[in-house]
Motif scaffolding. Structure first.
Motif, PDB file in Angstrom:
ATOM      1  N   SER B   2      80.340  73.831  23.863  1.00 33.91           N
ATOM      2  CA  SER B   2      79.366  72.834  24.307  1.00 33.91           C
ATOM      3  C   SER B   2      80.081  71.676  24.987  1.00 33.91           C
ATOM      4  CB  SER B   2      78.584  72.335  23.100  1.00 33.91           C
ATOM      5  OG  SER B   2      78.017  71.089  23.371  1.00 33.91           O
ATOM      6  N   ASN B   3      79.382  71.017  25.859  1.00 36.35           N
ATOM      7  CA  ASN B   3      79.951  69.871  26.554  1.00 36.35           C
ATOM      8  C   ASN B   3      79.702  68.566  25.802  1.00 36.35           C
ATOM      9  OD1 ASN B   3      80.437  71.753  28.458  1.00 36.35           O
ATOM     10  ND2 ASN B   3      78.705  71.179  29.752  1.00 36.35           N
ATOM     11  N   PHE B  10      91.278  67.091  26.557  1.00 37.13           N
ATOM     12  CA  PHE B  10      91.154  68.505  26.901  1.00 37.13           C
ATOM     13  C   PHE B  10      89.688  68.912  26.993  1.00 37.13           C
ATOM     14  CE2 PHE B  10      90.902  73.053  25.741  1.00 37.13           C
ATOM     15  CZ  PHE B  10      91.651  73.585  26.794  1.00 37.13           C
ATOM     16  N   ASP B  11      88.891  68.429  26.064  1.00 34.43           N
ATOM     17  CA  ASP B  11      87.465  68.779  26.073  1.00 34.43           C
ATOM     18  C   ASP B  11      86.723  68.037  27.183  1.00 34.43           C
ATOM     19  OD1 ASP B  11      87.475  70.524  23.661  1.00 34.43           O
ATOM     20  OD2 ASP B  11      88.242  68.693  22.780  1.00 34.43           O
ATOM     21  N   ALA B  15      85.114  70.049  30.759  1.00 35.68           N
ATOM     22  CA  ALA B  15      83.645  70.059  30.671  1.00 35.68           C
ATOM     23  C   ALA B  15      83.042  70.558  31.977  1.00 35.68           C
ATOM     24  CB  ALA B  15      83.137  68.654  30.367  1.00 35.68           C
ATOM     25  N   VAL B  16      81.965  71.317  31.837  1.00 32.51           N
ATOM     26  CA  VAL B  16      81.267  71.811  33.025  1.00 32.51           C
ATOM     27  C   VAL B  16      79.791  71.442  32.891  1.00 32.51           C
ATOM     28  CG1 VAL B  16      82.875  73.700  33.484  1.00 32.51           C
ATOM     29  CG2 VAL B  16      80.925  74.109  31.955  1.00 32.51           C
ATOM     30  N   ASP B  17      79.205  71.069  34.001  1.00 30.40           N
ATOM     31  CA  ASP B  17      77.777  70.724  34.034  1.00 30.40           C
ATOM     32  C   ASP B  17      77.039  71.796  34.802  1.00 30.40           C
ATOM     33  OD1 ASP B  17      77.724  68.264  32.633  1.00 30.40           O
ATOM     34  OD2 ASP B  17      78.653  67.301  34.384  1.00 30.40           O
ATOM     35  N   LYS B  18      76.041  72.372  34.151  1.00 31.96           N
ATOM     36  CA  LYS B  18      75.291  73.436  34.806  1.00 31.96           C
ATOM     37  C   LYS B  18      74.451  72.891  35.958  1.00 31.96           C
ATOM     38  CE  LYS B  18      72.002  77.121  33.721  1.00 31.96           C
ATOM     39  NZ  LYS B  18      71.403  77.901  32.628  1.00 31.96           N
ATOM     40  N   LEU B  47      89.314  75.668  32.305  1.00 32.04           N
ATOM     41  CA  LEU B  47      88.069  75.196  32.940  1.00 32.04           C
ATOM     42  C   LEU B  47      87.202  76.386  33.365  1.00 32.04           C
ATOM     43  CD1 LEU B  47      86.533  72.724  34.158  1.00 32.04           C
ATOM     44  CD2 LEU B  47      87.995  72.971  36.175  1.00 32.04           C
ATOM     45  N   ALA B  48      87.830  77.362  34.012  1.00 33.84           N
ATOM     46  CA  ALA B  48      87.093  78.561  34.453  1.00 33.84           C
ATOM     47  C   ALA B  48      86.498  79.302  33.259  1.00 33.84           C
ATOM     48  CB  ALA B  48      88.030  79.484  35.236  1.00 33.84           C
TER      49      ALA B  48
END
Lengths: 267, 267
Positions: B2-3, B10-11, B15-18, B47-48
């Protein structure tokens, strides 16, 4: 990697016919199967690579990773390829092999040119120490090859019999042996991408069953000289249903030509 | 993965936002760079993987291959993901990280669940033999970290100083050491997918320069216990401008948790 006038089964059975740009038709044959009846994973990888190589000016696969998703079967296949980047030293792309509309494997690779590649040389590991092939035994000599069609295409020579073939697994999941395609078809990089997956799994020496490959990464380090290939296989970690298998291929001049690791998963 | 409420760098930085299904926005930061100024390859891979993990019900990356195409840079990035197959034991997919519209890396992975995975156990290799971390030295203690932002995120402990850091490369491209994220952020599989690329290259002990990673394959074999991670790095074949680097990470309980091999190419 031309399809023309291919006469060896390896070249025939990895042939691809261009349908449109990035779309090829192929036929998976029953000549590369282990006892499962499914085609060998290295063979499917070579088929994917051959199609992918059609799309780049770089002649040599140098790094290849294949993710296995479903068992393949003898019959028609489609290969869809994409070149993500055509660079000066490396081209990068991927190939998906589909059968009956479902993705069987996906292969990603860098292509380059190993003929002209130069750089510092440090060789800190030794080739397998094996007697000459003529002084070795053929471990398949007294074995029925029924259902093991791959053994009609590849031959092996070992200093001692494999323990697992004598019903006495050695407990040591490692081996050194010679290998080559039968019929005088000399090795090239495409053949190496098959051969890294063409020997008996090292876990058989632990008394464990063979297990399907789920991922296979191969680095092709040099074009092989003609002749027998000296191979070394080893598994060190069998855990939680998974194990890795490391594979090295050295040519007769003592040059490391391929190194691979696969992850296999017990059914 | 989860973001929400991510507090460790690192977290935060993975982080990625949809944006839409299979399309994520991310920010590559300057906190993970080696002396090149470009972000570390393991960081980009994490990240990927984090974006890819959003699309599958399987919690754990188990086998990951990343093909590096261009150096990344601090700044915005897009991640495009595709799940090729959602199976019972494994899901398979890929993620492409783009910056300024150009593909920087492509990562393919199998996800599974290592908590419930069972099977035969054979452990034929030993963890690194290292003194307790408290009895080791910090190899970065007297080093300027200017331009080496990754060293502000990761810490190391070694029994002896690294030869190359003393201006005296040992000639042996191998090392054993402890590693962890700074700031008490305990390891998980995503962190391991970064850490396999987060140490000094073994070729520095040959007096050779660092070289960009062109391919990195990692098998994640178990969820790591909290604490320091015991690492082993080794290069054996430097040839034609390429070399492999093998990396193992063991947790404090003596369990192999990650094994990787990368192919690097001298500029």
């Amino acid at each position: 990697m031309s399809n023309a006038s291919a006469s060896h089964p390896f070249d025939q059975d990895t042939a691809v016919d261009k349908v449109t740009d990035g779309h090829y038709a192929a036929t998976v044959t029953d000549r590369w199967s282990a006892l499962t009846g499914h085609p060998n994973g290295g063979y499917l990888q070579a088929l994917a690579l051959r199609a992918l190589g059609e799309g780049t000016a770089h002649p040599d696969p140098v790094s290849v990773a294949t993710f296995y998703q479903r068992p393949g079967n003898p019959g028609p296949a489609e290969v869809h390829t994409e070149i993500a980047r055509e660079g000066r030293r490396l081209a990068t792309g991927e190939a998906r092999v589909l059968q009956q509309g479902r993705e069987v494997i996906r292969t990603m690779a860098h292509f380059g040119d190993l003929r002209n590649a130069t750089g510092p040389e440090h060789r800190l590991a030794a080739a397998p120490e094996l007697p000459e092939p003529a002084e070795c035994l053929d471990p398949l000599a007294e074995l029925s090859l029924d259902g093991l069609s791959i053994a009609r295409q590849v031959e092996y020579r070992t200093a001692q019999p494999f323990g697992f073939m004598q019903g006495a697994p050695s407990g040591m999941p490692q081996a050194e042996f010679w290998m080559r395609l039968r019929g005088g078809r000399e090795p090239d990089l495409l053949a190496l991408a098959f051969l890294v997956d063409a020997a008996a799994p090292a876990v058989l020496e632990l008394g464990e069953p063979p297990a399907p490959t789920v991922e296979l990464t191969t680095h092709l380090r040099a074009r092989p000289a003609p002749g027998w290939l000296a191979c070394r296989v080893q598994t060190r970690h069998v855990s939680r249903g998974f194990h890795e298998e490391d594979f090295e291929i050295w040519d007769v001049t003592g040059t490391l030509v391929a190194q691979s690791r696969q992850l296999a998963m017990f059914p």
